[in-house]
Structure formats: structure tokens, C-alpha cells
Design a protein around this motif. Structure first.
Motif: not given
Length: 287
Positions: A222-229
Motif C-alpha cells: 500500500r501507499e504510506a500515509r503522510a509522515g509514515e515513512l
């Protein structure tokens, strides 16, 4: 094999002149491009690549490229190429223009369109290093595949000097973004997570297909959420508590086996994603 060149509706030799010295793509990098891998004599996912080429053109303020002409060029170079052809590159520039950044008056210059076919060297794994430069997610060309590649040249040169084949970049707010010519996927917590497009990364075709195919196959990608990575997530990979993969049109999906000149172990999901992409891409040359 030598590179096969198509320009202005005809095949050209390596020494033939194909662009003017005042082409805006040459003087200021005012152009866009796509690279497709070649499978069984066909350009893989060509329709998706042409769709992204048009998006990049609009993002630069160029008119949509002539898709029919480009498809004819792709067919011509592949028909003339040898059996070891591995890639097709499509380049479109604004055409002849002034020596400065301003373009020629609208309607006075015709776009330059080049299609090339040539060999490629592939690897089943990747070796990466972190570099100190960043992607500007607020740039006017963020997310566009332009010919202005000097930043990537410098970053990749440092990677090669350190025995790697790709450089990884953060963005201006310290998030993991992408490689110079690849998207990145972090394996942790039983998922493969790739930076979202808001990070400034390119909307890779391989990335796009992997997200679609993984959803259909039940693979947790999946795509990361904002600030997750944050960029520091790579510390977990270096420590062995996470894993990493790269995706790209020539690489396909490959696990990372070295980070910052230290060996790291591929993750099970990374290997599963590689297998899934190889299997599904073999089933349809233009998904």
C-alpha cells in the motif's frame, strides 16, 4: 547491439543529425521522456507509459505528444532492433527555442520526438546508498518525468563510487521519497509500504501495477500515509528489523541486498512482490 534511432518519421544511424543545436530539450532540458522494458519484441505497458508522457507534457505546459507517431516509432525501432533489445526510450522536447529558458512563441516550433531502442543490463537485486540531497516535493516539476536529470546524475554517480547501483533521497521535510530512477518500498510490520505521491516521488508504472496486482492477489502492499515513512525508517533496514525493495521499468521489482555498503537480508514480502510482478507481467504485455 547498437542503439536504433527513430526521428521525424524515419530510422537514423548513430551519426546522423537528429536535433538542432537550439532544441530546447538540449539547451535547457525542456522535455519529457519514458522508458519501457521490452518483452518478446514488445514495449511493456506502453499504453500506461504514453498516458504518463501526456501528463508530464501538460505539467510542463507542452501540448500532448502525437501518440500515433510515437507508436509508429516504437514499432519501427523494435522491428529494426536485434534479439537482445531490452528497452525503448521515448523523448519529447519543446523543439527549437531561444537560448534562455523562455520558449519559442506558441505555434512557431514543432516538438522534437525521438524513439530509441537498445540493450539493457538487469539485476535480480539492488544495492543502495543514502545521499545528502533531497527531492523538492513543492517543485514546479515534482512528479513529472522530465529530461532535466542533472540531480539524478550527480546522486547516482556518488552511489556508483560507493559500490551501489541506486541512490535514495529524502524530500525537503525529511520523508523517504524515491531513488534516482526507482520507487522504493519498505517492508515492516507485515506490509510493503511505498511513499505516497505527495512526497514528490514519480508515479512509477511498475509501482502502479504492483499496487493494483497486489490488491487483487491479497499481498499487503500500500501507499504510506503522510509522515509514515521518515527517511530514518532506513535505519530499521540497516538494523535488520525492516527490509527494502525497489521498483522501476527496467528493474521491475527487486529486493535490496545492500544499504550504505552493508549487506541486508531481503524480506519475504519483497521476494513475494518480485514473484508476483514477474508472473503477472508475463501474462500481458500491455496491462
Amino acid at each position: 547491439m547498437s542503439i536504433v534511432i527513430w526521428a521525424d518519421g524515419r530510422l537514423c544511424g548513430p551519426g546522423d543529425p537528429v536535433v538542432t543545436a537550439v532544441d530546447h530539450g538540449l539547451t535547457v532540458g525542456d522535455g519529457i521522456f519514458e522508458t519501457c522494458s521490452v518483452a518478446d519484441g514488445h514495449a511493456f505497458a506502453l499504453t500506461r507509459h504514453l498516458r504518463r508522457l501526456a501528463r508530464s507534457a501538460r505539467g510542463l505546459g507542452l501540448t500532448d505528444p502525437d501518440e500515433d507517431a510515437i507508436r509508429a516509432g516504437v514499432e519501427a525501432v523494435l522491428a529494426a532492433a536485434g534479439p537482445d533489445v531490452g528497452r525503448v526510450r521515448i523523448t519529447v522536447t519543446a523543439g527549437p527555442g531561444p537560448l534562455g529558458s523562455n520558449r519559442a512563441e506558441p505555434g512557431t516550433a514543432r516538438q522534437t520526438v525521438l524513439v530509441l531502442a537498445g540493450p539493457v543490463v538487469r539485476s535480480a537485486v539492488a544495492r543502495v546508498v543514502r545521499v545528502p540531497w533531497v527531492r523538492n516535493e513543492r517543485s514546479a516539476v515534482a512528479g513529472l518525468k522530465t529530461t532535466s536529470y542533472a540531480e539524478n546524475v550527480v546522486a547516482l554517480a556518488q552511489a556508483y563510487r560507493r559500490g551501489a547501483d541506486e541512490a535514495l533521497l529524502a524530500n525537503t521535510v525529511g520523508e523517504l521519497c524515491e531513488g534516482t530512477g526507482s520507487n522504493v518500498l519498505v517492508e515492516r510490520g507485515g506490509e510493503l509500504v511505498t511513499p505516497g505521491l505527495a512526497s514528490g516521488c514519480l508515479a512509477g508504472i511498475t509501482r502502479e501495477l504492483l499496487l493494483e496486482w497486489a490488491a487483487e492477489d491479497g499481498l499487503p502492499v500500500r501507499e504510506a500515509r503522510a509522515g509514515e515513512l521518515p527517511f530514518e525508517v532506513l535505519d530499521a533496514v540497516a538494523a535488520g528489523t525492516g527490509h527494502l525493495s525497489l521498483s522501476g521499468s527496467i528493474r521491475n521489482v527487486v529486493p535490496v541486498v545492500s544499504l550504505d555498503e552493508r549487506d541486508v537480508v531481503p524480506g519475504e514480502l519483497s521476494l513475494a512482490a518480485r514473484h508476483l510482478f514477474e508472473t503477472r507481467s508475463a501474462e500481458n504485455v500491455d496491462p
